[in-house]
Write a protein that holds these residues in place. Structure first.
Motif, PDB file in Angstrom:
ATOM      1  N   THR A   1      -2.132  -1.175  -0.140  1.00 40.86           N
ATOM      2  CA  THR A   1      -0.689  -1.334  -0.288  1.00 40.86           C
ATOM      3  C   THR A   1      -0.327  -2.506  -1.197  1.00 40.86           C
ATOM      4  OG1 THR A   1      -0.385  -0.373   1.916  1.00 40.86           O
ATOM      5  CG2 THR A   1       1.463  -1.587   1.002  1.00 40.86           C
TER       6      THR A   1
ATOM      7  N   ILE B   1       5.941  -0.280   3.363  1.00 42.94           N
ATOM      8  CA  ILE B   1       5.849   0.955   2.584  1.00 42.94           C
ATOM      9  C   ILE B   1       7.214   1.638   2.509  1.00 42.94           C
ATOM     10  CG2 ILE B   1       4.852   3.281   2.557  1.00 42.94           C
ATOM     11  CD1 ILE B   1       2.267   1.989   3.702  1.00 42.94           C
TER      12      ILE B   1
ATOM     13  N   GLY C   1       3.525   7.537   0.572  1.00 42.86           N
ATOM     14  CA  GLY C   1       3.231   6.764   1.772  1.00 42.86           C
ATOM     15  C   GLY C   1       3.082   7.688   2.965  1.00 42.86           C
TER      16      GLY C   1
ATOM     17  N   VAL D   1      -0.764   5.555  -0.048  1.00 41.67           N
ATOM     18  CA  VAL D   1      -0.843   4.274   0.652  1.00 41.67           C
ATOM     19  C   VAL D   1      -0.527   4.532   2.120  1.00 41.67           C
ATOM     20  CG1 VAL D   1      -0.295   2.792  -1.307  1.00 41.67           C
ATOM     21  CG2 VAL D   1       1.564   3.749   0.034  1.00 41.67           C
TER      22      VAL D   1
ATOM     23  N   VAL E   1       0.591  -1.860  -4.864  1.00 40.41           N
ATOM     24  CA  VAL E   1       1.670  -0.912  -5.169  1.00 40.41           C
ATOM     25  C   VAL E   1       3.022  -1.603  -5.021  1.00 40.41           C
ATOM     26  CG1 VAL E   1       2.765   1.233  -4.391  1.00 40.41           C
ATOM     27  CG2 VAL E   1       0.266   1.052  -4.422  1.00 40.41           C
TER      28      VAL E   1
END
Length: 228
Positions: A66, A102, A22, A46, A69
């Motif tokens: 995102t 995230i 991230g 991401v 994931v």
């Protein structure tokens, strides 16, 4: 070499091969993108930042949406303020909701900052930013005033009207006096119906890297620093 470039190089050493990473926004993260692109590491990224996503694309890194994931190996981000208890405050970008999504998926969420952003406790010199569903605007305004805040809806500089998040919601900047209990304030704000999330970061950070002029240090919870 600049302090931020040196910090990015140190952050690179924390990234495992064959991982999902991230990345937030800011200059240090931009340097980290360049380092990742030349590292030979097999990573997927991401990010909530369009600027970072575009930079990754140009650098040849794979960017995943995102929503596809559910786990991130490590995430790196900046902030406006961070304290010895690993509480942080983000304000400017108005992408804090996605940043915290995230962060919540990451095994390690590490903020990269310069020394001026670190203090024993958050100073609240920056506003707490709320992402607010439009229909709740008036009630959220009233509730934050009851909590001692001075709210102001963020306006767009390039069009007539209010600035909106990537999800179409309003952005409310709230100036608070320094609270006795940061976690309690965050809880109160997040339990106002219509508030999507706040720019306070509580209980998510696993490490702080500080880019000093001639060295990069790791700050433990409690404020103790180690050169890395």
């Amino acid at each position: 070499m600049s302090a931020k470039k040196r910090c990015a190089q140190k952050a690179l050493t924390l990234i495992p091969d064959h991982s999902v990473i991230g990345l937030g926004g800011g200059q240090t993260v931009s340097y980290l993108v360049d380092d990742l692109a030349s590292s030979g590491l097999d990573v997927q990224v991401v990010t909530p930042s369009m600027n970072t996503a575009w930079h990754c694309k140009e650098a040849g890194l794979q960017v995943l949406p995102t929503w596809m994931v559910d786990h991130v190996d490590a995430a790196f981000d900046g902030c406006d303020e961070v304290d010895y208890d690993y509480n942080a405050l983000k304000s400017g970008g108005a992408i804090h909701t996605d940043e915290k999504i995230i962060a919540s998926m990451a095994d390690r969420y590490i903020v990269l900052v310069d020394p001026g952003k670190v203090s024993e406790t958050l100073s609240f010199r920056h506003p707490v930013v709320l992402e607010v569903i439009q229909e709740a605007y008036s009630i959220v305004l009233r509730r934050v005033k009851e909590l001692g805040g001075r709210p102001e809806v963020r306006r767009s500089k390039n069009k007539d009207g209010f600035l909106r998040s990537d999800h179409g919601n309003l952005i409310l900047d709230v100036q608070f006096p320094q609270p006795d209990d940061i976690s309690a304030l965050d809880w109160e704000l997040n339990h106002i119906y219509g508030v999507v999330d706040t720019s306070l970061v509580v209980g998510l950070i696993n490490g702080v890297m500080i880019a000093k002029e001639n060295e990069v240090v790791w700050m433990d919870q409690g404020g103790k620093e180690h050169v890395i």
